[in-house]
Design a protein around this motif. Structure first.
Motif, short mmCIF file in Angstrom:
data_model
loop_
_atom_site.label_atom_id
_atom_site.label_comp_id
_atom_site.label_asym_id
_atom_site.label_seq_id
_atom_site.Cartn_x
_atom_site.Cartn_y
_atom_site.Cartn_z
N GLU A 91 1.21 -0.86 -0.44
CA GLU A 91 1.31 -0.61 1.01
C GLU A 91 1.01 0.87 1.31
N VAL A 141 -3.20 -4.44 -3.21
CA VAL A 141 -3.18 -2.98 -2.93
C VAL A 141 -1.77 -2.57 -2.47
N VAL A 159 -6.74 -6.12 -0.28
CA VAL A 159 -5.62 -5.95 0.66
C VAL A 159 -5.15 -7.32 1.14
N TYR A 192 -12.26 -3.82 -1.21
CA TYR A 192 -10.94 -3.28 -0.84
C TYR A 192 -10.26 -4.19 0.19
N LYS A 193 -11.02 -4.66 1.18
CA LYS A 193 -10.44 -5.53 2.21
C LYS A 193 -9.93 -6.83 1.59
#
Length: 794
Positions: free
Chosen positions: A187, A185, A180, A176-177
Motif C-alpha cells: 500500500e 504491491v 496493484v 504495475y496496474k
C-alpha cells in the motif's frame, strides 16, 4: 631590511592580514594577501596606494562594480595540462561565470579610465581569447547541463533515450496496474529506479507471481524491487543509450577543454587579474572601515602624521563603541629621534607601535588611518626592539637580548633606517643601563638613523634636550586626577609620576618619604619641575579653551546683534517709507476736500448755513488725521532716602529709568539699558526695582499729535544744540534725522559750537553708525567752520 624576523607579529601586521582576508570575496584575493611584502620602491608604493584609493571611490560612490563569481579555479586548470583530460560540467560552469566576471570588470574600468587610471591599467594583464566564453555558453546552459545542441550525435542519443524511456514506462505502467489490482504491491508504493533501471515494488510473498529479476529489497525484507522480464530488454537498451550519452558528453567537454588548454597561459593571467581586483577591493574595504587615507609620499626618510590612530586598536575599539585618542607625531628631515617619556600605562608603547605598524602598512601599499593632510617618507630598513626577548634556549636574559638587538642596530643602521626602541635601557642597573643607552643613542644619531624611543631615564631626556637633532616628547597626564590622557606632546620631557601614583593608590607615606630621601634633592627638583610645567601647561590649555569658547560666544552674540540691527534698520526704512506714502495720500485727500469745500461755498454764494456745514466737515477731517498720544506719564511713588550705588532711579523730566553704577559728588553715572550716562543727582528720583521694571515694560514713546502736513511744512534743515547736555543731544539728533527723512530733505546742518569739541565728537561718532547718513563734514570757514556739522543723507 627588516629586523627581527618576527617583526610582523611584534607590530601586529599579522592581524592586518587577517582583516584583509575577511574582506576578500574568494581564495583568489586571500592568496594575494599572503604575498604582501614590504618595499622601499617609491613608484611601486605610489601605484599600490593609488589603486586602493581609487577602489575606495568606487565603493563610496556605490558604482555597480561586478563582484559575482570570483571563483578560484586554479586546481581545475592544473588538472587539464595533460592531453585527453577534461573539466566536469560543474567546473566548466564555474570557469565560464568567472571568465564573464573578468570581462565585466575590464569593461567597467575601460568605461571609466579617466576616473580610475591606475585600476584601468591592470586591464593590460588580460589577453585571453574571449570566444571561449561563447563556446562554453553555446554548449553548457546556466544550470550546468550540456545542451542537446552541443553535438548532433548527442542530440540523436538523447532523442532515442527519451523514446525508449517512454516505451519502457508504458509497459511497466501496465504491469504495475495489474500487480496493484491483484494486491501484489504494498500500500502506498510506486514505480521506482534501482541501479539505473525502472522496477516495481512487490511484497516478498508475491515475488514469484511476476517473472523478472529482483534488484533489491527493503530494509525489513518485506518488499522486493523487481524488474519484469517484459521490460528487461528495454532497460538494457536504456542503459546502453545512457552510456552513449555519457560518451558524447565527454567528447563535448574534451573539445571545450582543448580550447581552454590552447589558451591556458593567458587564461591564468586573467585569473591573476581577478585575484588582484579582489585583493585591491579588500584593501579598499579595510581602508573605509578604519577611515584610512592616502597621504602625500616623498622619497625621503621622514614622517609627518596628523591624527594617526593605531590600526588594529582602532578596529578593536570601533567594534566595542570606544574611540582611540589620535596622535600627531613628526620626524623632520633634520631630526633623528624622538624620545618619549611619561608614566607607565600612559600610552608610550602604543605610540611606538602606531609608528611601526603605520609605516609598515604604508610601505606594503595599504592606506593608513591618518588625517588627509599628513605626509610620509620611505625607509629602506625598519628595526624594532619591542617586548621581552628573554630566551631560555639561547641562555639570554631580557637585557642581554636588548643589547644583542642594539648591536645589530649599530651594525646596520644608516640614514635610511627607522629604529623603534621600547623601554630603552631597562633590564639592568639603572645607573649603568642609562649610561649605555645614552651611548647607543649617540651612536645611532652619528649614523644619521631616525626613530622613536620610549624611556624613563632622566639622562636620556637630558641628552634629547641638549642634542639639536633629538627632541623630547611626553605622553600627557592629568596631574589633578593622576590619569593618563594618551596624548603625545612634542617638545618637552614627561614625568613618570612615580611618587604621585604611589600616593594615589594609598602606599604608606613613610615609604614615599623614604623614597624621596633616597632619590635626593637634585633628582626630585627635576621631576618636580616637570610636574610643575605639566600643571602650568594644562592650566594654560584650559584657559585657552575657555577663551576660545568665550570668543565663539561673543561672535555668536555679535552675529545676533548684527542680525537684529539689520532687521530694525530694515523695519525703520519700511515705516518711514510707509509714513511718506500715507502722508502723500493724506495730503492729496485733504487738498481735494479743501478745493471741494471752496468750490461748494462759491457755488452756494457763501450762505452761512452751508459755510458752517463745510467748516464742520473740515474739523472732522482734522480730527481724523491727528494722532493721539498712547501713554500718559506713569505715576510712581518715590522711595525716600539718599540715592546710592545699585539703586533704581528715574529721570525727573521724562519716563527713562536706570540703575546707579557710580556716584561722584553731585554727579551720578546711570546705566540705561546697554548705555551709560552721567547726570546731576538733582535730576533723579529714587524708585523701587519693581516699578522700574513696570515702567520699562509699559513705556511707549508718544507719537506726535501734529498734523503731518504741518510738520512737513514747518521743518527746518538746521538744528541748534548749543548749550544742551550730552544725553539730550543724541535723542534730538535722531528725531532731527527722522523729520528730515519725512520731509524728504537730504542736506542738514547741526549747530553745536566749537568749544572743546566734545559735543561735536559725540554727534559725529553717533552719526557714523547710522545707515541713513552718507557723510558728515565741517561747514565752510566763512559760514561757521568746525562749529557746524553739515550732514548729507543717503
Amino acid at each position: 631590511m627588516l629586523y627581527p624576523k618576527d617583526i610582523e607579529q611584534k607590530i601586529g601586521f599579522d592581524k592586518i592580514r587577517e582583516f584583509l582576508k575577511e574582506r576578500c570575496l574568494s581564495a583568489l584575493g586571500t592568496s594575494i594577501v599572503d604575498k604582501i611584502s614590504y618595499t622601499d620602491d617609491v613608484e611601486q608604493i605610489q601605484k599600490l596606494l593609488h589603486q586602493a584609493s581609487e577602489f575606495v571611490k568606487i565603493i563610496s560612490a556605490n558604482d555597480p562594480f561586478p563582484t559575482n563569481y570570483f571563483y578560484d579555479v586554479s586546481s581545475s586548470l592544473k588538472g587539464i595540462r595533460a592531453e585527453g583530460t577534461f573539466l566536469t560540467v560543474e567546473e566548466f560552469l564555474r570557469v565560464n561565470n568567472s571568465l564573464k566576471t573578468i570581462i565585466a570588470c575590464i569593461s567597467f574600468l575601460d568605461k571609466r579610465k579617466e576616473e580610475y587610471p591606475y585600476l584601468q591599467s591592470l586591464n593590460g594583464l588580460v589577453k585571453f581569447n574571449e570566444t571561449i566564453i561563447d563556446a562554453i555558453s553555446h554548449k553548457i546552459d546556466e544550470g550546468g547541463f550540456v545542451k542537446d545542441s552541443a553535438s548532433e550525435a548527442l542530440a540523436d542519443v538523447r532523442r532515442n533515450l527519451r523514446g525508449k524511456h517512454a516505451q519502457v514506462r508504458r509497459a511497466l505502467d501496465a504491469i504495475y496496474k495489474s500487480a496493484v489490482k491483484n494486491g501484489y504491491v504494498p500500500e502506498g508504493a510506486s514505480l521506482t529506479v534501482r541501479d539505473g533501471r525502472m522496477v516495481i515494488p512487490i511484497t516478498a510473498e508475491n515475488k514469484r507471481r511476476i517473472k523478472g529479476f529482483v534488484h533489491d529489497e527493503s530494509s525489513t525484507g518485506q518488499t522486493v524491487f523487481l524488474e519484469p522480464s517484459e521490460v528487461l530488454e528495454g532497460n538494457n537498451e536504456i542503459r546502453e543509450l545512457e552510456n552513449a550519452e555519457k560518451r558524447e558528453v565527454i567528447k563535448v567537454l574534451t573539445q571545450l577543454t582543448d580550447l581552454l588548454r590552447d589558451d591556458l597561459p593567458n587564461i591564468k593571467r586573467g585569473y591573476q587579474y581577478l585575484s588582484l581586483i579582489d585583493f585591491i577591493r579588500a584593501k579598499a574595504k579595510l581602508a573605509l572601515d578604519m577611515e584610512a587615507v592616502r597621504p602625500e609620499i616623498e622619497d625621503k626618510p621622514f614622517f609627518d602624521w596628523r591624527d594617526a590612530r593605531h590600526p588594529t586598536l582602532y578596529m578593536t575599539y570601533k567594534a566595542s563603541g570606544r574611540k582611540v585618542v589620535p596622535l600627531t607625531i613628526v620626524i623632520k628631515e633634520n631630526q633623528n629621534f624622538i624620545v618619549i617619556s611619561g608614566p607607565n600605562a600612559g600610552g608610550k608603547s602604543v605610540c611606538l607601535k602606531t609608528v611601526a605598524l603605520t609605516q609598515y602598512m604604508l610601505q606594503c601599499g595599504l592606506l593608513i588611518p591618518v588625517r588627509e593632510d599628513s605626509r610620509a617618507g620611505i625607509y629602506k630598513n625598519i628595526f624594532i626592539d619591542i617586548g621581552d626577548e628573554q630566551s631560555i634556549e639561547n641562555d639570554l636574559s631580557t637585557y642581554s637580548s636588548h643589547l644583542s638587538n642594539m648591536k645589530f642596530f649599530l651594525q646596520h643602521a644608516g640614514k635610511d633606517s627607522l629604529c623603534l626602541i621600547d623601554e630603552f635601557g631597562t633590564g639592568t642597573d639603572p645607573h649603568y643601563g642609562g649610561a649605555i643607552a645614552e651611548g647607543i643613542l649617540d651612536q645611532l644619531v652619528q649614523r644619521e638613523a631616525k626613530g622613536v624611543i620610549t624611556t624613563h631615564y632622566s639622562n636620556i631626556k637630558h641628552y634629547a634636550e641638549n642634542k639639536e637633532s633629538v627632541v623630547n616628547g611626553a605622553m600627557k597626564y592629568d596631574v589633578e586626577h593622576l590619569e593618563p590622557l594618551y596624548q603625545l606632546e612634542i617638545g618637552k620631557p614627561g614625568s613618570s609620576f612615580s611618587l604621585e601614583i604611589a600616593r594615589k593608590i594609598g602606599l604608606a607615606n613613610v615609604v614615599t618619604k623614604y623614597a624621596r630621601e633616597v632619590i635626593g634633592r637634585k633628582g626630585l627638583d627635576v621631576d618636580d619641575l616637570i610636574l610643575k610645567l605639566e600643571k602650568q601647561t594644562q592650566e594654560i590649555q584650559n584657559r585657552e579653551r575657555e577663551a576660545k569658547e568665550m570668543d565663539r560666544e561673543v561672535k555668536r552674540l555679535k552675529n545676533k546683534y548684527d542680525q537684529l540691527y539689520d532687521e530694525l534698520e530694515a523695519n525703520k526704512k519700511e515705516i518711514i517709507n510707509k509714513a511718506k506714502r500715507d502722508a502723500a495720500s493724506l495730503l492729496a485727500t485733504t487738498n481735494k476736500e479743501i478745493e471741494k469745500t471752496i468750490r461748494h461755498i462759491k457755488e452756494n454764494k457763501a450762505e452761512k448755513k452751508e459755510t458752517l456745514k463745510m467748516r464742520n466737515r473740515l474739523a472732522n477731517l482734522k480730527d481724523e488725521v491727528q494722532v493721539k498720544p498712547t501713554v500718559q506719564k506713569a505715576k510712581v511713588e518715590v522711595v525716600p532716602g539718599e540715592i546710592e550705588i545699585g539703586d533704581s532711579v528715574r529721570f525727573i523730566d521724562n519716563q527713562v529709568t536706570g540703575e546707579v553704577i557710580d556716584i561722584r559728588g553731585k554727579d551720578v553715572e546711570v546705566k540705561v539699558g546697554d548705555l551709560k550716562t552721567v547726570v546731576k543727582k538733582k535730576r533723579l528720583e529714587k524708585i523701587s526695582r519693581t516699578k522700574a521694571r513696570e515702567i520699562t515694560r509699559g513705556y511707549t514713546k508718544p507719537s506726535s499729535s501734529m498734523n503731518i502736513n504741518q510738520k512737513m511744512a514747518d521743518f527746518s534743515g538746521t538744528l541748534d544744540v548749543r548749550g544742551k547736555r550730552g544725553e539730550e543731544v543724541l535723542g534730538l539728533v535722531d528725531k532731527f534725522i527722522d523729520d528730515a527723512l519725512l520731509a524728504n530733505s537730504s542736506e542738514l546742518k547741526i549747530l553745536h559750537g566749537k568749544g572743546n569739541g566734545i559735543l561735536k565728537d559725540l554727534i559725529r561718532n553717533h552719526l557714523k553708525g547710522s545707515h541713513m547718513v552718507q557723510s558728515v563734514q565741517d561747514e565752510h570757514v566763512e559760514r561757521g567752520g568746525a562749529g557746524i556739522s553739515v550732514v548729507t543723507l543717503k
